[in-house]
Design a protein around this motif. Sequence first.
Motif: not given
Length: 661
Positions: A355-357, A385-386, A404-406, A433-434
Amino acid sequence: MLEHNGRPPNSRSLSSCCPSSQKKSYASTVPRWVELYQSRHDGRGGGIDLSQYPPERIRNFSIIAHVDHGKSTLADRLLELTGTIRKGHGQPQYLDKLQVERERGITVKAQTAAMFHRHVVDHLDSSDAQMTPTYLLNLIDTPGHVDFSYEVSRSLAACQGALLVVDAAQGVQAQTVANFYLAFESNLSIIPVINKIDQPTADPERVKAQLKSLFDLDPKDALLTSAKTGQGLEQVLPSVIERIPPPPGKCDSPLRMLLLDSYYDEYKGVICHVAVVDGTLRKGDKIASAATGQSYEILDVGIMHPELTSTGMLFTGQVGYIVSGMRSTKEARVGDTLHYAKIPVTPLSGFKPAKHMVFSGLYPANGSDFDALNHAIERLTCNDASVSVAKESSTALGMGFRCGFLGLLHMDVFHQRLEQEYGAQIISTIPTVPYIFEFSDGSKIQVQNPAALPSTAAKRVTACWEPTVIATIIIPTEFVGPIITLCSERRGEQLEYSFIDSQRALMKYRLPLREIIVDFYDELKSITSGYASFDYEDSEYQKSDLVKLDLLLNGQPVDAMATIVHNLKAQRIGRELVDKLKKFIDRHMFEITIQAAVGSKIIARETLSAMRKNVLAKCYGGDITRKRKLLEKQKEGKKRMKRVGSVDIPQEAFHELLKTS
């Protein structure tokens, strides 16, 4: 083939590996079972026959802990005890293979290593020891930082147990709590290991009490070790064999493999790390992907011992690698189920997707390097792959990518790997952030790039939501007051406040993700003199008063510098942004106006004066009107230059704006 005694190939006795300066201190910790092991296994094997290891003689386990509690050092000692690597040869933290890991002293990628260990009991004589079976142990060293918990979850999917390492001096930290619950939710057998007991400030009894109060773990089950000196290591591997169950797979079922990880090799293509859940895999077999339906032929298969070691086969419960000729990075989907071609199976549950934060734009510093950056990102995302990648364009920076990153450290490490491993020169935009916005016509959109938010003149925003996280903070009790103040300033809501023991407190807050992605962790460490530990997990979206903050240069918005902020903080952040931008933009031949705006309202402004030529140099004396005429002529010329001239924004300006909260 392995010899009857199960000796793995290319291994040495510990006595021959230890430097003379270390023999004395290490010898005192070597138990009798290690001496028996060395005395019986001095020959070298040829290939490795994995058919000797049915599931009941296999243990798959990972090492989980908070940052800098000694995971990688413990992994080194276990590899040395089993003869997988030679003590004193090679580099410390052997499984930390990336340059960024060595420079920062952190683990970024989970790494796997297979070890062979004869489980010898102290009271057995030599004839009994000869018949004692050898076990195949698959060790996975995992990252400890909160941003890489995705790597931990992937590692736990291939394991039946975990070593929960806790520093004997620091005690339970925030990421210790998070990793425990990751392992607990995966139904793994957990063995607590209290490490660094050789330190002067070590207090194992206090740590045992914390493990009991927080996790309900029996203090008697805790192993006391020092990975640095070797003290207590003789009890770790026997505990793994006795307390962790074997893999539950079925040998006679059709092949099912879980794809755990992948990376790109220039010569072999995509190399996949897999866990064989059911069945048997051989070199030359035809396999298919449950996700894509594509078929491949197994060109090479083996285990990590500790490097790629070809075995020709993998059996039920074993963890290894495969080379199948994959060339596209999109084919190796982490969490995918691989099976025999034309023999469909029920896909494995895998693990939770990433889940990209945090989202940020990546652009080449030189516009002509777009294809090279595209190639570098493709190769790197195969290994990580994240990260999510989508192409986008900016009027200020040209063609680039929205990634998008963690977390913020994950983004920083990704940038550093691009530069070090692929020589890419990049410009990154302000991390966002989204958000979710609702408009007057009832429509809703999720916004990851602030520049994509429609102007309020066309559509009026009626409501907006921002993502929040549940933050766990563990601090010494004397810092409770300043931390409550810090969380309140970041719009935090306190959920829990309790004491672990007389010296440390645990606090839980609901915080907007936007407030913690840039400098919250730095401030937390600064306030607590480095003693705080911090972890977070994502929570629901929360309604908030958000506005889009634009930066304008000579009246033109710079889309790469747009950001979304809370309305109450817009003016302060706008003032900080224009002040910083003024310092980093070079003076031009025309005046530059730097403004921060919310909608059509200017909330902050700075002016960068133009460089001027002394047009009066040759005008000695004479009528003042002549001088005024020359100055007015120059002024008109500056106005024309301002209309048609472009402002060059240096890369340092983008990096400096990242630090503005």
